[in-house]
Design a protein around this motif. Structure first.
Motif, PDB file in Angstrom:
ATOM      1  N   SER A  27       0.741  -1.199  -0.037  1.00  0.00           N
ATOM      2  CA  SER A  27       0.034  -0.230   0.127  1.00  0.00           C
ATOM      3  C   SER A  27       0.808   1.339  -0.061  1.00  0.00           C
ATOM      4  N   LYS A  28       2.309   1.215  -0.178  1.00  0.00           N
ATOM      5  CA  LYS A  28       3.128   2.250  -0.399  1.00  0.00           C
ATOM      6  C   LYS A  28       3.210   3.054   0.832  1.00  0.00           C
ATOM      7  N   GLN A  29       3.017   2.456   2.196  1.00  0.00           N
ATOM      8  CA  GLN A  29       3.172   3.308   3.282  1.00  0.00           C
ATOM      9  C   GLN A  29       4.555   2.974   3.804  1.00  0.00           C
ATOM     10  N   ALA A  30       5.384   2.085   3.254  1.00  0.00           N
ATOM     11  CA  ALA A  30       6.715   1.861   3.485  1.00  0.00           C
ATOM     12  C   ALA A  30       7.509   1.485   2.327  1.00  0.00           C
ATOM     13  N   THR A  31       8.775   1.819   2.372  1.00  0.00           N
ATOM     14  CA  THR A  31       9.636   1.440   1.254  1.00  0.00           C
ATOM     15  C   THR A  31      10.809   0.588   1.807  1.00  0.00           C
ATOM     16  N   VAL A  32      11.314  -0.326   0.835  1.00  0.00           N
ATOM     17  CA  VAL A  32      12.559  -1.158   1.082  1.00  0.00           C
ATOM     18  C   VAL A  32      13.708  -0.190   1.149  1.00  0.00           C
ATOM     19  N   MET A  33      14.726  -0.233   2.323  1.00  0.00           N
ATOM     20  CA  MET A  33      15.767   0.377   2.135  1.00  0.00           C
ATOM     21  C   MET A  33      17.053  -0.534   1.986  1.00  0.00           C
ATOM     22  N   ARG A  34      16.940  -1.596   2.641  1.00  0.00           N
ATOM     23  CA  ARG A  34      18.004  -2.700   2.454  1.00  0.00           C
ATOM     24  C   ARG A  34      17.390  -4.149   2.308  1.00  0.00           C
ATOM     25  N   ARG A  35      18.150  -4.948   1.302  1.00  0.00           N
ATOM     26  CA  ARG A  35      17.450  -6.196   1.256  1.00  0.00           C
ATOM     27  C   ARG A  35      18.248  -7.112   2.186  1.00  0.00           C
ATOM     28  N   ARG A  36      19.551  -7.054   2.604  1.00  0.00           N
ATOM     29  CA  ARG A  36      20.295  -7.422   3.491  1.00  0.00           C
ATOM     30  C   ARG A  36      21.091  -6.894   4.456  1.00  0.00           C
ATOM     31  N   PRO A  37      20.533  -6.694   5.907  1.00  0.00           N
ATOM     32  CA  PRO A  37      19.287  -7.452   6.453  1.00  0.00           C
ATOM     33  C   PRO A  37      18.169  -6.710   6.113  1.00  0.00           C
ATOM     34  N   PHE A  38      17.015  -7.252   5.707  1.00  0.00           N
ATOM     35  CA  PHE A  38      15.847  -6.597   5.383  1.00  0.00           C
ATOM     36  C   PHE A  38      15.370  -5.230   6.236  1.00  0.00           C
ATOM     37  N   THR A  39      15.270  -4.345   5.649  1.00  0.00           N
ATOM     38  CA  THR A  39      15.060  -3.013   6.411  1.00  0.00           C
ATOM     39  C   THR A  39      14.070  -2.210   5.616  1.00  0.00           C
ATOM     40  N   ILE A  40      13.098  -1.585   6.032  1.00  0.00           N
ATOM     41  CA  ILE A  40      12.103  -0.998   5.608  1.00  0.00           C
ATOM     42  C   ILE A  40      12.190   0.655   6.350  1.00  0.00           C
ATOM     43  N   GLN A  41      11.841   1.535   5.474  1.00  0.00           N
ATOM     44  CA  GLN A  41      11.474   2.958   6.038  1.00  0.00           C
ATOM     45  C   GLN A  41       9.927   3.237   5.835  1.00  0.00           C
ATOM     46  N   LEU A  42       9.458   3.516   7.094  1.00  0.00           N
ATOM     47  CA  LEU A  42       7.850   4.211   6.979  1.00  0.00           C
ATOM     48  C   LEU A  42       7.819   5.414   6.155  1.00  0.00           C
ATOM     49  N   LEU A  43       6.872   5.900   5.448  1.00  0.00           N
ATOM     50  CA  LEU A  43       6.815   6.920   4.731  1.00  0.00           C
ATOM     51  C   LEU A  43       5.583   7.842   5.340  1.00  0.00           C
ATOM     52  N   TYR A  44       5.312   7.458   6.675  1.00  0.00           N
ATOM     53  CA  TYR A  44       4.353   8.336   7.394  1.00  0.00           C
ATOM     54  C   TYR A  44       4.909   8.354   8.806  1.00  0.00           C
ATOM     55  N   SER A  45       4.610   9.621   9.541  1.00  0.00           N
ATOM     56  CA  SER A  45       5.175   9.717  10.752  1.00  0.00           C
ATOM     57  C   SER A  45       4.568   8.884  11.918  1.00  0.00           C
ATOM     58  N   THR A  46       5.378   8.497  12.839  1.00  0.00           N
ATOM     59  CA  THR A  46       4.800   7.858  13.879  1.00  0.00           C
ATOM     60  C   THR A  46       5.596   8.138  15.198  1.00  0.00           C
ATOM     61  N   PRO A  47       4.852   7.987  16.462  1.00  0.00           N
ATOM     62  CA  PRO A  47       5.546   8.238  17.578  1.00  0.00           C
ATOM     63  C   PRO A  47       6.730   7.171  17.827  1.00  0.00           C
ATOM     64  N   SER A  48       7.842   7.591  18.154  1.00  0.00           N
ATOM     65  CA  SER A  48       9.066   6.904  18.247  1.00  0.00           C
ATOM     66  C   SER A  48       9.199   5.970  19.620  1.00  0.00           C
ATOM     67  N   TYR A  49       8.236   5.329  20.028  1.00  0.00           N
ATOM     68  CA  TYR A  49       8.355   4.456  21.320  1.00  0.00           C
ATOM     69  C   TYR A  49       9.324   3.337  21.170  1.00  0.00           C
ATOM     70  N   VAL A  50      10.632   3.631  21.588  1.00  0.00           N
ATOM     71  CA  VAL A  50      11.661   2.602  21.559  1.00  0.00           C
ATOM     72  C   VAL A  50      12.093   1.874  22.690  1.00  0.00           C
ATOM     73  N   GLN A  51      12.552   0.488  22.972  1.00  0.00           N
ATOM     74  CA  GLN A  51      13.118   0.001  24.009  1.00  0.00           C
ATOM     75  C   GLN A  51      14.541   0.371  23.989  1.00  0.00           C
ATOM     76  N   PRO A  52      15.232   0.508  25.113  1.00  0.00           N
ATOM     77  CA  PRO A  52      16.869   0.652  25.249  1.00  0.00           C
ATOM     78  C   PRO A  52      17.355  -0.460  24.617  1.00  0.00           C
ATOM     79  N   VAL A  53      18.119  -0.730  23.742  1.00  0.00           N
ATOM     80  CA  VAL A  53      18.960  -2.131  23.252  1.00  0.00           C
ATOM     81  C   VAL A  53      20.298  -1.739  23.647  1.00  0.00           C
ATOM     82  N   THR A  54      20.857  -2.811  24.074  1.00  0.00           N
ATOM     83  CA  THR A  54      22.083  -2.843  24.549  1.00  0.00           C
ATOM     84  C   THR A  54      22.968  -3.706  23.470  1.00  0.00           C
TER      85      THR A  54
END
Length: 181
Positions: A27-54
């Motif tokens: 539905s074109k809400q995201a686009t592929v940024m990388r194939r390996r590792p598979f990474t998408i980029q969202l095309l709409y704004s979202t709140p960035s609630y993230v957990q701390p990653v170590t």
């Protein structure tokens, strides 16, 4: 695991919801940024609630182990094999350089080009350092990493085998009395 970036390219938490990712791409809400590792980029704004990653990195000589964890689970783990045989490539390069220089009829003597710059490292060590930095940089682009822990250890194998070893006992190890070239 699908890694997710927000509109500005900042990493969000990865997802395992492959159906949702497929629908977002369709539905074109995201686009592929990388194939390996598979990474998408969202095309709409979202709140960035993230957990701390170590991110934990075990800096080895031939392989680099890494693991990214949150408080609940391990998100990513793996190992990166480093390049080997650097000294052979440098010897081959020096051979070609010597052949080039012997074909010249006259070469102006050079004396001022033997100074190494401040902070110089041998090429093999420089490659290992650059590979470690490149790996951490890549993982920080994919995951919202808050802490990076690098484990650098050196083992005393003789002390592991014999905890009472000290002083000159190190010189009287398994190879004592063995013929030597």
């Amino acid at each position: 695991m699908v890694y997710v970036l927000d509109v500005n390219g900042k990493p969000l938490m990865p997802t395992k919801r492959f159906g949702k990712v497929r629908r977002m791409l369709k539905s074109k809400q995201a686009t592929v940024m990388r194939r390996r590792p598979f990474t998408i980029q969202l095309l709409y704004s979202t709140p960035s609630y993230v957990q701390p990653v170590t991110l934990g990195v075990d800096a080895g000589y031939q392989t680099v182990g890494f693991s990214a964890v949150t408080e609940e689970e391990e998100i990513l783990s793996g190992e990166c094999r480093l390049l080997t045989g650097m000294s052979e490539r440098l010897k081959e390069r020096a051979m070609y350089r010597q052949n080039r220089r012997t074909r010249l009829r006259y070469r102006k003597p050079r004396f001022e080009n033997r100074v190494r710059p401040e902070g110089w490292l041998a090429p093999s060590i420089q490659h290992k350092l650059d590979s470690h930095v490149r790996l951490v940089t890549l993982l920080k682009k994919l995951l919202p990493v808050k802490n990076v822990i690098v484990e650098v250890t050196s083992f005393d194998i003789q002390a592991i085998k014999n905890p009472e070893i000290a002083g000159t006992l190190y010189q009287q190890g398994e190879q004592l009395g063995f013929w030597n070239l």
